[in-house]
Design an enzyme around this catalytic site. Structure first.
Site, PDB file in Angstrom:
ATOM      1  N   SER A 118      -5.224   3.391  -2.129  1.00 36.05           N
ATOM      2  CA  SER A 118      -4.054   3.694  -1.302  1.00 36.05           C
ATOM      3  C   SER A 118      -4.430   4.514  -0.090  1.00 36.05           C
ATOM      4  O   SER A 118      -3.689   4.566   0.881  1.00 36.05           O
ATOM      5  CB  SER A 118      -3.049   4.537  -2.082  1.00 36.05           C
ATOM      6  OG  SER A 118      -2.790   4.007  -3.318  1.00 36.05           O
ATOM      7  N   HIS A 139      -5.162  -3.722   0.243  1.00 33.78           N
ATOM      8  CA  HIS A 139      -4.195  -2.795  -0.342  1.00 33.78           C
ATOM      9  C   HIS A 139      -2.828  -3.444  -0.508  1.00 33.78           C
ATOM     10  O   HIS A 139      -2.154  -3.762   0.472  1.00 33.78           O
ATOM     11  CB  HIS A 139      -4.097  -1.546   0.556  1.00 33.78           C
ATOM     12  CG  HIS A 139      -3.189  -0.500   0.020  1.00 33.78           C
ATOM     13  ND1 HIS A 139      -2.426   0.323   0.817  1.00 33.78           N
ATOM     14  CD2 HIS A 139      -2.900  -0.141  -1.255  1.00 33.78           C
ATOM     15  CE1 HIS A 139      -1.727   1.133   0.065  1.00 33.78           C
ATOM     16  NE2 HIS A 139      -1.990   0.870  -1.196  1.00 33.78           N
ATOM     17  N   GLU A 151      -2.479  -4.571   3.278  1.00 33.11           N
ATOM     18  CA  GLU A 151      -3.295  -3.976   4.341  1.00 33.11           C
ATOM     19  C   GLU A 151      -4.748  -4.404   4.112  1.00 33.11           C
ATOM     20  O   GLU A 151      -5.298  -4.173   3.032  1.00 33.11           O
ATOM     21  CB  GLU A 151      -3.193  -2.446   4.303  1.00 33.11           C
ATOM     22  CG  GLU A 151      -1.856  -1.917   4.806  1.00 33.11           C
ATOM     23  CD  GLU A 151      -1.752  -0.390   4.720  1.00 33.11           C
ATOM     24  OE1 GLU A 151      -1.182   0.213   5.633  1.00 33.11           O
ATOM     25  OE2 GLU A 151      -2.229   0.200   3.719  1.00 33.11           O
ATOM     26  N   ASN A 189       0.886   4.182   4.153  1.00 28.67           N
ATOM     27  CA  ASN A 189       0.961   5.460   3.439  1.00 28.67           C
ATOM     28  C   ASN A 189       0.882   6.656   4.377  1.00 28.67           C
ATOM     29  O   ASN A 189       1.460   7.713   4.093  1.00 28.67           O
ATOM     30  CB  ASN A 189      -0.138   5.553   2.379  1.00 28.67           C
ATOM     31  CG  ASN A 189       0.276   4.858   1.099  1.00 28.67           C
ATOM     32  OD1 ASN A 189       1.466   4.670   0.847  1.00 28.67           O
ATOM     33  ND2 ASN A 189      -0.692   4.465   0.298  1.00 28.67           N
TER      34      ASN A 189
END
Ligand code: CAA
Length: 282
Positions: A118, A139, A151, A189
């Site tokens: 992450s 991701h 991602e 994130n």
């Protein structure tokens, strides 16, 4: 051509990723650290597919075909046949680098090594292998079978051609890939975690009840769920770990893990997966 994929770590994210690959018709080698954890991962998959069957979105034979594409086990040596391996173990750099170092001696030379991290550095993970150019971030977002975003994260060392191959793979899975550089938290994130941490602090200071705080963002801003419900979905341990990585990288106080979050994780309140977080689950 990527046809056989290995998935390491069969928790919420890993099991969801297994489902995504198997539904797209790829063969999956699914490995966790023990026979019990592998069995638990298989349980997550069959439960999720069972829900689709009971809603009439999948036939029983389609479900059986999907499960039949996955070989569950507890031995990393099974990754020798994989075209791409994706790791989805907890967000601790030492665990991830140790897995990548071990994988290096197991997989074929042309096997792609991907991580579902992450927020950890793809470059640092890549440096634990003999051939960092074949290491990439891939991701997924929770719940992986539902959310389209992937991602695709390249380090300075990643082979440029590989970025395009993995982007194409994500499209083949029916996902929406975005290509991003190797910065703590990447794109989603980096932006999301500050919002979640700020929301927990607002709750902690008594600004509003958890229900009203969540309703404000869901009913007022159009988010699919409020921030505290979302923290429970992601896992409070994961939110806490990502806060730590982002804070270490940026020293931005807005991403520091809030005191309440730290206490909840220490108490074992991890959100949906543990039955209790900001809310209680059956
Ligand atoms: N696994 C598999 N499928 C699931 C699921 C799960 N955990 N949860 C929901 N679904 C499916 C449902 O079965 C349903 O499928 P159908 O449409 O085929 O019937 C569909 O998703 C919608 O579910 P619901 O009708 O039950 O509920 P909903 O419409 O409120 O959607 C949601 C649920 C998809 C979770 C939605 O609320 C949502 O998108 N929430 C935001 C989630 C989010 O922001 N995730 C990102 C977290 S950040 C992250 O993951 C990055 C990180 O590294 C920490």
């Amino acid at each position: 051509m990527i046809n056989t994929v290995g998935v390491i770590g069969l928790g919420t994210m890993g099991a969801g990723i297994v489902e995504v690959f198997a539904k797209a018709g790829l063969s999956v080698i699914a490995v966790d650290g023990s026979a019990e954890l592998a069995e638990r991962g298989k349980g997550f998959l069959t439960k999720s597919l069972g829900r689709a069957v009971s809603k009439g979105k999948l036939s029983e034979s389609e479900r059986d075909e999907i499960v039949g594409r996955v070989a569950f086990g507890d031995d990393l040596a099974a990754m020798k046949d994989a075209d791409l391996v994706i790791e989805a173990v907890p967000e601790l750099l030492e665990i991830k680098t140790s897995i990548f170092t071990t994988l290096d001696d197991i997989v074929r030379d042309d096997c792609v090594l991907a991580t579902n991290t992450s927020s950890l550095s793809i470059t640092e993970i890549a440096k634990s292998t003999k051939e960092p150019s074949r290491v990439i971030g891939m991701h997924f977002f929770n719940p992986a079978p539902v959310l389209p975003l992937v991602e695709v994260i390249h380090s300075l060392l990643t082979d440029v051609k590989l970025v395009e191959d993995v982007r194409e793979l994500a499209v083949r899975l029916g996902k929406k890939p975005v290509v991003v550089g190797d910065r703590a938290g990447f794109v989603a994130n980096a932006l999301l975690i500050a919002y979640l941490a700020r929301s927990i602090r607002a709750y902690e200071t008594g600004l509003a009840s958890r229900e009203d705080l969540d309703a404000a963002m869901a009913a007022g801003v159009g988010f699919p769920m409020g921030p505290l419900t979302l923290c429970d979905l992601i896992g409070l341990d994961v939110v806490h770990e990502v806060c730590g990585v982002l804070y270490d990288a940026t020293h931005d106080p807005s991403v520091a893990s809030p005191p309440l979050l730290r206490q909840m994780v220490a108490a074992g309140y991890l959100g949906r997966k543990s039955g209790k977080g900001f809310y209680t689950y059956e």
